[in-house]
Design a protein around this motif. Structure first.
Motif, PDB file in Angstrom:
ATOM      1  N   VAL A   1     -18.493  26.238  89.403  1.00  0.00           N
ATOM      2  CA  VAL A   1     -19.096  26.875  90.432  1.00  0.00           C
ATOM      3  C   VAL A   1     -20.691  27.180  89.853  1.00  0.00           C
ATOM      4  N   LEU A   2     -21.762  26.419  90.233  1.00  0.00           N
ATOM      5  CA  LEU A   2     -22.781  27.127  89.473  1.00  0.00           C
ATOM      6  C   LEU A   2     -23.970  28.324  90.452  1.00  0.00           C
ATOM      7  N   HIS A   3     -24.025  29.219  90.048  1.00  0.00           N
ATOM      8  CA  HIS A   3     -25.012  30.155  90.677  1.00  0.00           C
ATOM      9  C   HIS A   3     -26.005  30.377  90.458  1.00  0.00           C
ATOM     10  N   PHE A   4     -26.798  30.164  90.949  1.00  0.00           N
ATOM     11  CA  PHE A   4     -28.723  30.841  90.865  1.00  0.00           C
ATOM     12  C   PHE A   4     -29.638  31.992  91.690  1.00  0.00           C
ATOM     13  N   ASN A   5     -29.262  32.686  90.942  1.00  0.00           N
ATOM     14  CA  ASN A   5     -30.108  34.149  90.587  1.00  0.00           C
ATOM     15  C   ASN A   5     -31.585  34.557  90.192  1.00  0.00           C
ATOM     16  N   PRO A   6     -32.295  33.769  90.252  1.00  0.00           N
ATOM     17  CA  PRO A   6     -33.705  34.185  89.356  1.00  0.00           C
ATOM     18  C   PRO A   6     -34.969  34.432  90.347  1.00  0.00           C
ATOM     19  N   SER A   7     -35.262  34.910  90.577  1.00  0.00           N
ATOM     20  CA  SER A   7     -36.554  35.244  91.520  1.00  0.00           C
ATOM     21  C   SER A   7     -37.368  35.918  91.104  1.00  0.00           C
ATOM     22  N   ALA A   8     -38.862  36.203  91.233  1.00  0.00           N
ATOM     23  CA  ALA A   8     -40.073  36.751  90.968  1.00  0.00           C
ATOM     24  C   ALA A   8     -40.527  37.817  91.307  1.00  0.00           C
ATOM     25  N   PHE A   9     -40.335  39.063  91.220  1.00  0.00           N
ATOM     26  CA  PHE A   9     -40.895  40.369  91.951  1.00  0.00           C
ATOM     27  C   PHE A   9     -42.837  40.250  91.454  1.00  0.00           C
ATOM     28  N   ARG A  10     -43.302  40.242  92.267  1.00  0.00           N
ATOM     29  CA  ARG A  10     -45.313  40.687  92.036  1.00  0.00           C
ATOM     30  C   ARG A  10     -45.561  40.910  92.557  1.00  0.00           C
TER      31      ARG A  10
ATOM     32  N   ALA B   1     -27.879  52.219  94.791  1.00  0.00           N
ATOM     33  CA  ALA B   1     -26.623  52.256  94.204  1.00  0.00           C
ATOM     34  C   ALA B   1     -24.675  52.447  94.769  1.00  0.00           C
ATOM     35  N   ASP B   2     -25.576  52.944  96.307  1.00  0.00           N
ATOM     36  CA  ASP B   2     -23.996  53.362  96.693  1.00  0.00           C
ATOM     37  C   ASP B   2     -24.611  52.644  98.730  1.00  0.00           C
ATOM     38  N   GLY B   3     -23.547  52.557  99.655  1.00  0.00           N
ATOM     39  CA  GLY B   3     -23.426  51.411 100.777  1.00  0.00           C
ATOM     40  C   GLY B   3     -23.228  50.063 100.909  1.00  0.00           C
ATOM     41  N   PRO B   4     -23.324  49.988 101.603  1.00  0.00           N
ATOM     42  CA  PRO B   4     -23.192  47.925 101.171  1.00  0.00           C
ATOM     43  C   PRO B   4     -24.201  46.761 100.793  1.00  0.00           C
ATOM     44  N   PHE B   5     -24.982  47.481 100.117  1.00  0.00           N
ATOM     45  CA  PHE B   5     -25.541  47.123  99.806  1.00  0.00           C
ATOM     46  C   PHE B   5     -25.960  46.723  97.695  1.00  0.00           C
ATOM     47  N   THR B   6     -24.226  47.345  96.999  1.00  0.00           N
ATOM     48  CA  THR B   6     -24.426  47.488  96.206  1.00  0.00           C
ATOM     49  C   THR B   6     -24.314  45.760  95.506  1.00  0.00           C
ATOM     50  N   PRO B   7     -24.671  46.085  94.301  1.00  0.00           N
ATOM     51  CA  PRO B   7     -24.091  44.695  93.569  1.00  0.00           C
ATOM     52  C   PRO B   7     -22.851  43.788  93.605  1.00  0.00           C
TER      53      PRO B   7
ATOM     54  N   SER C   1     -25.938  39.668  89.408  1.00  0.00           N
ATOM     55  CA  SER C   1     -25.512  38.489  89.126  1.00  0.00           C
ATOM     56  C   SER C   1     -24.141  39.529  87.883  1.00  0.00           C
ATOM     57  N   GLY C   2     -24.617  40.115  87.150  1.00  0.00           N
ATOM     58  CA  GLY C   2     -23.813  40.535  86.126  1.00  0.00           C
ATOM     59  C   GLY C   2     -22.247  41.047  86.901  1.00  0.00           C
TER      60      GLY C   2
ATOM     61  N   GLU D   1      -8.787  27.075  84.209  1.00  0.00           N
ATOM     62  CA  GLU D   1      -8.613  27.514  84.617  1.00  0.00           C
ATOM     63  C   GLU D   1     -10.650  27.145  85.230  1.00  0.00           C
ATOM     64  N   LYS D   2     -11.388  27.569  86.361  1.00  0.00           N
ATOM     65  CA  LYS D   2     -12.014  27.421  86.658  1.00  0.00           C
ATOM     66  C   LYS D   2     -13.083  27.875  85.620  1.00  0.00           C
ATOM     67  N   VAL D   3     -14.507  26.835  85.880  1.00  0.00           N
ATOM     68  CA  VAL D   3     -15.751  26.751  84.828  1.00  0.00           C
ATOM     69  C   VAL D   3     -17.271  27.577  86.236  1.00  0.00           C
ATOM     70  N   VAL D   4     -17.590  28.826  85.836  1.00  0.00           N
ATOM     71  CA  VAL D   4     -18.320  29.624  86.517  1.00  0.00           C
ATOM     72  C   VAL D   4     -19.265  29.210  85.422  1.00  0.00           C
ATOM     73  N   VAL D   5     -21.100  28.869  85.851  1.00  0.00           N
ATOM     74  CA  VAL D   5     -22.519  28.743  85.216  1.00  0.00           C
ATOM     75  C   VAL D   5     -23.117  29.829  86.553  1.00  0.00           C
ATOM     76  N   ILE D   6     -23.482  30.879  85.574  1.00  0.00           N
ATOM     77  CA  ILE D   6     -24.660  31.536  86.774  1.00  0.00           C
ATOM     78  C   ILE D   6     -26.241  31.947  85.504  1.00  0.00           C
ATOM     79  N   VAL D   7     -27.375  31.100  86.359  1.00  0.00           N
ATOM     80  CA  VAL D   7     -28.350  31.365  85.795  1.00  0.00           C
ATOM     81  C   VAL D   7     -29.359  31.865  86.346  1.00  0.00           C
ATOM     82  N   GLY D   8     -29.877  33.413  85.672  1.00  0.00           N
ATOM     83  CA  GLY D   8     -30.583  34.013  85.754  1.00  0.00           C
ATOM     84  C   GLY D   8     -29.461  35.365  85.346  1.00  0.00           C
ATOM     85  N   ALA D   9     -28.560  35.538  84.482  1.00  0.00           N
ATOM     86  CA  ALA D   9     -27.461  36.360  84.368  1.00  0.00           C
ATOM     87  C   ALA D   9     -28.463  37.812  83.925  1.00  0.00           C
TER      88      ALA D   9
END
Length: 218
Positions: free
Chosen positions: A83-92, A186-192, A16-17, A3-11
């Motif tokens: 696959v290495l996925h990077f998700n983090p960001s800071a909202f200030r 929660a709805d539409g084209p930009f759901t998670p 990301s979920g 099986e492939k291995v996927v690592v998600i940073v900022g999970a």
């Protein structure tokens, strides 16, 4: 191990979920790195119940040593990273007259600088065909002045992905950012789930027509 291995940073919850679930449904082993142990454990338990091998490490990815250690732990556990996925960001929520230089640099360290740390740590486990994916944002092109650091982060991380792709390409490893041109909802084209599908599709691009930045407009 096949099986492939996927690592998600900022999970955690959100995009990301959703991405972790997509890969788990494909039968991939999943490694999770996040700063908050509760959602990280909850997501790990959910994926384990789906019948896939899951490992998770709690780490602050702005701590370079901790971030590198977390990636190395998962790489050594699974033997490789496909696959290495990077998700983090800071909202200030601060405009340019309120935001200090120190705060800007701290936010960029999370939203862009940490990508360097995790890719460098993952490199020994990335082989020909591996992919690095990043959650991007329209803030890179159209920043909201009241959260000025977010646009800087997203512009920086997209630029960095292009440099990573050019550097890794000779070894058959590719990098791509997906610029989400909308607001998560929660709805539409930009759901998670929909954004996660776009990220999964970006990782599956044909090598001959690879693009290091893909806009997702729903």
């Amino acid at each position: 191990m096949t099986e492939k291995v996927v690592v998600i940073v900022g999970a955690g919850p959100g995009v990301s979920g959703s991405l972790a679930r997509i890969y788990a449904q494909e039968g991939c082993a999943v490694g999770l790195i996040g700063i908050d142990p509760v959602p990280l454990t909850d997501l790990g338990d959910e994926l384990t119940a789906m019948g896939v091998d899951v490992g998770h490490v709690v780490a602050d990815v702005t701590d370079a040593a901790a971030a590198a250690s977390a990636v190395s732990q998962l790489g050594e556990r699974f033997g490789r990273v496909d696959v290495l996925h990077f998700n983090p960001s800071a909202f200030r929520e601060k405009d340019p007259l309120q935001l200090s230089a120190e705060e800007l640099l701290a936010d960029v360290a999370l939203g862009a600088g940490a990508l360097l740390t995790v890719v460098q740590a993952a490199r020994p486990f990335l082989r020909d065909g591996a992919r690095v994916t990043v959650t991007g944002s329209m803030a890179a092109d159209k920043p909201w002045n009241k959260a000025a650091s977010l646009g800087v982060q997203k512009a920086a991380v997209r630029n960095l992905v292009q440099s990573l792709d050019a550097t890794l390409r000779p070894d058959g490893i590719r990098a791509v950012s997906v610029t989400v041109r909308g607001t998560l909802a929660a709805d539409g084209p930009f759901t998670p789930d929909r954004v996660a599908q776009a990220l999964r599709a970006a990782a599956a691009q044909d090598e001959d027509s690879w693009r290091s930045e893909i806009p997702y407009a729903g």
